[in-house]
Design an enzyme around this catalytic site. Structure first.
Site, PDB file in Angstrom:
ATOM      1  CB  SER A   1      35.868  61.419 -33.944  1.00 37.36           C
ATOM      2  OG  SER A   1      36.700  62.334 -34.616  1.00 37.36           O
TER       3      SER A   1
ATOM      4  CG  HIS B   1      33.166  63.743 -38.034  1.00 39.76           C
ATOM      5  ND1 HIS B   1      34.087  62.736 -38.264  1.00 39.76           N
ATOM      6  CD2 HIS B   1      33.351  64.124 -36.741  1.00 39.76           C
ATOM      7  CE1 HIS B   1      34.792  62.534 -37.163  1.00 39.76           C
ATOM      8  NE2 HIS B   1      34.367  63.344 -36.223  1.00 39.76           N
TER       9      HIS B   1
ATOM     10  CG  ASP C   1      34.199  61.549 -41.330  1.00 41.52           C
ATOM     11  OD1 ASP C   1      34.458  62.724 -41.005  1.00 41.52           O
ATOM     12  OD2 ASP C   1      34.523  60.560 -40.660  1.00 41.52           O
TER      13      ASP C   1
END
Length: 309
Positions: A114, A284, A250
Site C-alpha cells: 500500500s 486490500h 481492493d
C-alpha cells in the site's frame, strides 16, 4: 529460527526509526518490508516467519509517524511538518545501507504494501540498482483526476486545520470511501480483508487505524504523480525483477484498474521482468486475507525462482 529483535537507527532529522528484525543464522537473501499507512511493522510477523522458513532474513521499520517511530503518542500519524513521506523513503534507503553493511554478500529485496508500495516505487526509480527484486502489494498506478482533486482537498485542509491535525474530511474521502462498497459493513475496516478475525485484530490494535495528519496526506499525495511519469519510470533498471499483486476487490488499487495502469506504464517503459497476479475477490490486505497462505506461497515461489534464473 531466531527470535525477532528490535533496534533503531537515526533518520536524517535525528528521529529514531524503530525496526524489527527476524534474523537467520545463514540466510540466502534479505527482504526489507515497508508497511502501509496507519499500521506498523510487527503486523508482518507471520509473513516474516514464512520468509524465514524459506531462507530469507527480514527487516521491517516502523515508518516515521507510525508504530514506535514517534516522539510521543500524540505524534502518531504525523510523519513530519515538511516532506514527511519523502523523509520516510530516505529512512528506507538508510536502512538498506545498514542491511548491506551487516550482510554484504547477500541480495537485498524490497517488499512494499500500500503506502509502502509507493515508497518502493520511488526507490525503484531512484535506487533500483540497490535491490535484487521489488515486490508491490496492493499498489496503484499513475493517478487520475480523483487523486488530483484529493491533493487540492488535502492542501486546503492543511491550511484550515494546521499541519499536525487530522482531517475528518480526508479520512472520509479515503478510508471511509474505501469501506462504502462493502455496506452493510460490520466495521469501518471491512475493506481490509474478508477475514473478520483479522479485521477485528486491526480494529483493536491501538497502533492501527488512526487518522494521519494533514501534512502526512499532503506529502503522500504530492509524491504520487511523480511515480507515474514516463521519464521517471524510464530510470528503473530494465531487468529489475518486479512482482505486482493485488486483490480484485481492493479499493486502493481501484479493483485492479489502477494496477492495470501501472503494469501498462511498466510495459511502455520496456521493463522486462515484471510478474503480476490478481486474486479474485480478495480485498486490500492480502497477507491478512482468507487466502493468505496461497498469497505468501506464490510470493516465495517467485522469490525462489529468481535464484534459479
Amino acid at each position: 529460527m531466531s527470535e525477532s529483535r528490535s533496534f533503531s537507527f537515526a533518520g536524517e532529522d535525528g528521529l529514531d526509526i524503530q525496526t524489527v528484525e527476524w534474523p537467520l543464522d545463514a540466510p540466502r537473501a534479505v527482504v526489507i518490508v515497508a508497511h502501509g499507512m496507519a499500521e506498523h511493522a510487527s503486523r508482518y510477523e507471520g509473513f516474516a516467519r514464512a520468509l524465514n522458513g524459506a531462507g530469507y532474513a527480514v527487516y521491517a521499520p516502523d515508518h516515521r509517524g507510525h508504530g514506535r517511530s514517534v516522539p510521543s503518542r500524540a505524534d502518531l500519524g504525523h510523519m513530519a511538518d515538511e516532506d514527511g513521506w519523502a523523509k520516510a523513503v530516505r529512512d528506507l534507503r538508510t536502512l538498506t545501507g545498514i542491511v548491506r553493511e551487516r550482510l554484504p554478500a547477500l541480495p537485498v529485496m524490497l517488499f512494499g504494501h500500500s503506502m509502502g508500495s509507493f515508497m518502493a516505487q520511488r526507490l525503484a526509480i531512484d535506487d533500483g540498482e540497490a535491490y535484487s527484486a521489488i515486490m508491490l502489494s496492493s499498489t496503484n498506478g499513475p493517478p487520475g483526476a480523483v487523486a488530483r482533486l484529493g491533493r487540492l482537498v488535502a492542501r486546503a485542509e492543511q491550511f484550515r486545520l494546521g499541519r499536525r491535525a487530522p482531517s475528518p474530511l480526508i479520512q472520509s474521502l479515503t478510508f471511509g470511501a474505501f469501506n462504502k462498497p462493502f455496506a452493510p459493513a460490520r466495521t469501518d475496516f471491512d475493506w481490509l480483508s474478508r477475514d473478520e478475525a483479522e479485521v477485528d485484530l486491526y480494529v483493536a490494535d491501538p497502533l492501527c487505524g488512526f487518522d494521519c495528519s494533514t501534512a502526512t496526506w499532503v506529502s503522500l499525495l504530492d509524491a504520487l504523480p511523480g511515480l507515474g511519469e514516463p521519464e521517471a519510470i524510464a530510470r528503473m533498471p530494465k531487468d529489475l525483477p518486479l512482482y505486482v499483486f493485488a486483490g480484485t476487490e481492493d479499493p486502493v488499487g481501484e479493483r485492479g484498474r489502477g494496477v492495470a495502469r501501472l503494469l501498462a506504464a511498466y510495459e511502455r517503459a520496456g521493463l522486462r521482468r515484471v510478474t503480476s497476479k490478481l486474486y479474485p475477490d480478495a480485498r486490500h490486505e492480502l497477507l491478512h486475507e482468507i487466502n493468505r497462505d496461497a498469497v505468501i506461497a506464490d510470493l516465495i515461489a517467485w522469490l525462489d525462482g529468481l535464484g534459479e534464473g
